[in-house]
Design an enzyme around this catalytic site. Structure first.
Site, PDB file in Angstrom:
ATOM      1  N   LYS A 133     -12.301 -32.794   7.062  1.00  0.00           N
ATOM      2  CA  LYS A 133     -12.148 -31.696   6.097  1.00  0.00           C
ATOM      3  C   LYS A 133     -11.673 -32.260   4.771  1.00  0.00           C
ATOM      4  O   LYS A 133     -10.735 -33.048   4.730  1.00  0.00           O
ATOM      5  CB  LYS A 133     -11.147 -30.668   6.644  1.00  0.00           C
ATOM      6  CG  LYS A 133     -11.027 -29.377   5.825  1.00  0.00           C
ATOM      7  CD  LYS A 133      -9.913 -29.425   4.806  1.00  0.00           C
ATOM      8  CE  LYS A 133      -8.561 -29.568   5.440  1.00  0.00           C
ATOM      9  NZ  LYS A 133      -7.473 -29.530   4.397  1.00  0.00           N
ATOM     10  N   HIS A 145     -14.833 -41.344  17.744  1.00  0.00           N
ATOM     11  CA  HIS A 145     -14.514 -40.248  18.667  1.00  0.00           C
ATOM     12  C   HIS A 145     -13.060 -39.798  18.557  1.00  0.00           C
ATOM     13  O   HIS A 145     -12.175 -40.551  18.170  1.00  0.00           O
ATOM     14  CB  HIS A 145     -14.799 -40.633  20.127  1.00  0.00           C
ATOM     15  CG  HIS A 145     -14.475 -42.039  20.478  1.00  0.00           C
ATOM     16  ND1 HIS A 145     -15.258 -42.797  21.310  1.00  0.00           N
ATOM     17  CD2 HIS A 145     -13.455 -42.849  20.102  1.00  0.00           C
ATOM     18  CE1 HIS A 145     -14.742 -44.007  21.426  1.00  0.00           C
ATOM     19  NE2 HIS A 145     -13.651 -44.065  20.705  1.00  0.00           N
ATOM     20  N   TYR A 169      -0.363 -31.751   6.633  1.00  0.00           N
ATOM     21  CA  TYR A 169       0.241 -30.453   6.335  1.00  0.00           C
ATOM     22  C   TYR A 169       1.663 -30.408   6.869  1.00  0.00           C
ATOM     23  O   TYR A 169       1.902 -30.701   8.046  1.00  0.00           O
ATOM     24  CB  TYR A 169      -0.603 -29.345   6.973  1.00  0.00           C
ATOM     25  CG  TYR A 169      -0.157 -27.937   6.679  1.00  0.00           C
ATOM     26  CD1 TYR A 169       0.117 -27.523   5.386  1.00  0.00           C
ATOM     27  CD2 TYR A 169      -0.057 -27.004   7.709  1.00  0.00           C
ATOM     28  CE1 TYR A 169       0.502 -26.218   5.121  1.00  0.00           C
ATOM     29  CE2 TYR A 169       0.320 -25.696   7.458  1.00  0.00           C
ATOM     30  CZ  TYR A 169       0.603 -25.306   6.164  1.00  0.00           C
ATOM     31  OH  TYR A 169       0.980 -24.011   5.914  1.00  0.00           O
TER      32      TYR A 169
END
Length: 252
Positions: A133, A145, A169
């Site tokens: 992302k 993986h 985060y």
């Protein structure tokens, strides 16, 4: 219990479904006539999608929105791509891509989740159960993986061991991770952003990296192993006895 519908309502619904199916098939036929290889009616392509001749779209694939597929790509089976560009020669197998730009000759999937603002360069591999992302991947990166890379900038020809996580985060704000060229990120590494890994650096498997790793260095952030002799013996006696009893019962 499902509510019954009138014959009139059923006929209207069937007509609507038939019209949607006819429009979908018309779109597939147009792409096939333009040189795209599609051999299954299970493919769904929005009208605004652009596909270069020579691309192969396999069964179960859904292409939505402002998506562009380059020449020589193999998309699918069972792939969803929305509002994204996939450059020439890339394979996307059983994966989902949203709002991203996948570079040429990439290998994506299976079961990869490419989230918005992911950008990859030439020859990147994002493998099984990888999630990305808002990240940039330079040329030749390998993420095989079980890895999450978010809010990151990754230099060229890096290798990520399985279980790597960018911890981006803190519950209030998002922070970026910066990784240089030719880095090796060991299995089960946690990169706690904001943090930088310099060119040619390594992280040791099982490390939680909270400070910058200089170029050519090895970052190790884990306790030294301690073995407590005999600690498991009483636990193992009961466990082994339980399993042996079960084995004897099953053999009768």
């Amino acid at each position: 219990m499902q509510n019954s519908i009138s014959e009139q309502a059923r006929a209207a619904a069937l007509a609507q479904l038939d019209a949607a199916e006819a429009a979908r098939e018309d779109t597939l036929v147009q792409h096939i006539a333009n040189g795209v290889v599609i051999d299954s009616r299970t493919v769904q392509i929005d009208p605004e999608v652009v596909i270069a001749p020579g691309a192969v779209i396999l069964a179960g694939t859904i292409l939505r929105g402002k998506t562009v597929i380059g020449a020589g790509c193999v998309i699918g089976p069972n792939t969803l791509i929305e509002d994204s560009t996939v450059d020439e020669g890339t394979t996307v197998n059983a994966s989902q891509i949203y709002g991203s730009h996948i570079g040429p000759h990439n290998n994506i999937g299976p079961f990869t989740h490419v989230r918005v603002n992911t950008v990859t360069d030439y020859g990147v591999h994002l493998g099984a159960y990888v999630e990305t992302k808002n990240s940039n991947f330079a040329r030749g990166n390998t993420v095989s993986h079980l890895t999450y890379i978010g809010d990151s900038d990754v230099g060229k020809y890096c290798n990520f061991g399985c279980g790597t996580v960018t911890c981006n985060y803190d519950g209030k704000d998002k922070f970026r991770t910066q990784i240089g060229d030719y880095c090796f990120i060991g299995c089960n590494t946690n990169l706690v952003a904001p943090v930088k890994v310099g060119d040619g650096a390594y992280t040791a498997a099982g490390s939680t990296i909270t400070k910058d790793v200089p170029a050519q260095a090895l970052g190790i952030a884990r306790e030294r192993q301690t073995n407590l002799d005999g600690w498991a013996e009483p636990k193992m006696e009961a466990y082994i006895a339980k399993k042996q009893k079960l084995e004897n019962e099953q053999s009768k």
